[in-house]
Design a protein around this motif. Sequence first.
Motif, mmCIF file in Angstrom:
data_model
loop_
_atom_site.group_PDB
_atom_site.id
_atom_site.type_symbol
_atom_site.label_atom_id
_atom_site.label_comp_id
_atom_site.label_asym_id
_atom_site.label_seq_id
_atom_site.Cartn_x
_atom_site.Cartn_y
_atom_site.Cartn_z
ATOM 1 N N ARG A 64 0.829 -1.202 0.000
ATOM 2 C CA ARG A 64 0.000 0.000 0.000
ATOM 3 C C ARG A 64 0.868 1.260 0.000
ATOM 4 O O ARG A 64 0.625 2.194 -0.766
ATOM 5 N N TYR A 65 1.882 1.295 0.852
ATOM 6 C CA TYR A 65 2.752 2.470 0.906
ATOM 7 C C TYR A 65 3.500 2.658 -0.409
ATOM 8 O O TYR A 65 3.712 3.786 -0.854
ATOM 9 N N GLY A 66 3.904 1.558 -1.035
ATOM 10 C CA GLY A 66 4.589 1.650 -2.320
ATOM 11 C C GLY A 66 3.685 2.235 -3.388
ATOM 12 O O GLY A 66 4.110 3.044 -4.216
ATOM 13 N N MET A 67 2.422 1.828 -3.376
ATOM 14 C CA MET A 67 1.467 2.346 -4.343
ATOM 15 C C MET A 67 1.270 3.845 -4.143
ATOM 16 O O MET A 67 1.287 4.635 -5.096
ATOM 17 N N ILE A 68 1.119 4.260 -2.898
ATOM 18 C CA ILE A 68 0.933 5.682 -2.595
ATOM 19 C C ILE A 68 2.162 6.481 -3.031
ATOM 20 O O ILE A 68 2.041 7.565 -3.608
ATOM 21 N N MET A 69 3.329 5.938 -2.806
ATOM 22 C CA MET A 69 4.559 6.629 -3.187
ATOM 23 C C MET A 69 4.666 6.739 -4.706
ATOM 24 O O MET A 69 5.026 7.797 -5.241
ATOM 25 N N ARG A 70 4.320 5.672 -5.424
ATOM 26 C CA ARG A 70 4.357 5.735 -6.883
ATOM 27 C C ARG A 70 3.347 6.748 -7.413
ATOM 28 O O ARG A 70 3.618 7.469 -8.380
ATOM 29 N N MET A 71 2.164 6.833 -6.784
ATOM 30 C CA MET A 71 1.172 7.822 -7.197
ATOM 31 C C MET A 71 1.709 9.230 -7.007
ATOM 32 O O MET A 71 1.530 10.101 -7.880
ATOM 33 N N ALA A 72 2.363 9.479 -5.888
ATOM 34 C CA ALA A 72 2.920 10.805 -5.617
ATOM 35 C C ALA A 72 4.022 11.149 -6.610
ATOM 36 O O ALA A 72 4.099 12.291 -7.089
ATOM 37 N N LEU A 73 4.851 10.182 -6.936
ATOM 38 C CA LEU A 73 5.930 10.434 -7.892
ATOM 39 C C LEU A 73 5.363 10.720 -9.291
ATOM 40 O O LEU A 73 5.858 11.612 -9.987
ATOM 41 N N LEU A 74 4.336 9.975 -9.675
ATOM 42 C CA LEU A 74 3.694 10.241 -10.966
ATOM 43 C C LEU A 74 3.076 11.635 -11.000
ATOM 44 O O LEU A 74 3.219 12.368 -11.994
ATOM 45 N N LEU A 75 2.390 12.004 -9.939
ATOM 46 C CA LEU A 75 1.778 13.327 -9.878
ATOM 47 C C LEU A 75 2.845 14.416 -9.967
ATOM 48 O O LEU A 75 2.703 15.378 -10.718
#
Length: 81
Positions: A64-75
Amino acid sequence: ERFTGPNGMEQYKKAQGAYVITPDLLKKLNAKEKMIIMHPLPRVGEIDPALDSDPRAAYFREMRYGMIMRMALLLASCTSS
């Protein structure tokens, strides 16, 4: 991905199921209560699903934390500053 070369599939099949973390194994090894069980997922028989409710199992939080981090990096990479 870890079993490459001409004998890769043979090596994989030989190792498959040889290392499985189970609640019984943790008891047998007298595993610490504050240890953390991590896994990159998806699991393919390496971790018994009975461990999913164990508080030491961190693999779903890790995912879950990895997904959130990838979303933030994409944004951050898609927005102009």
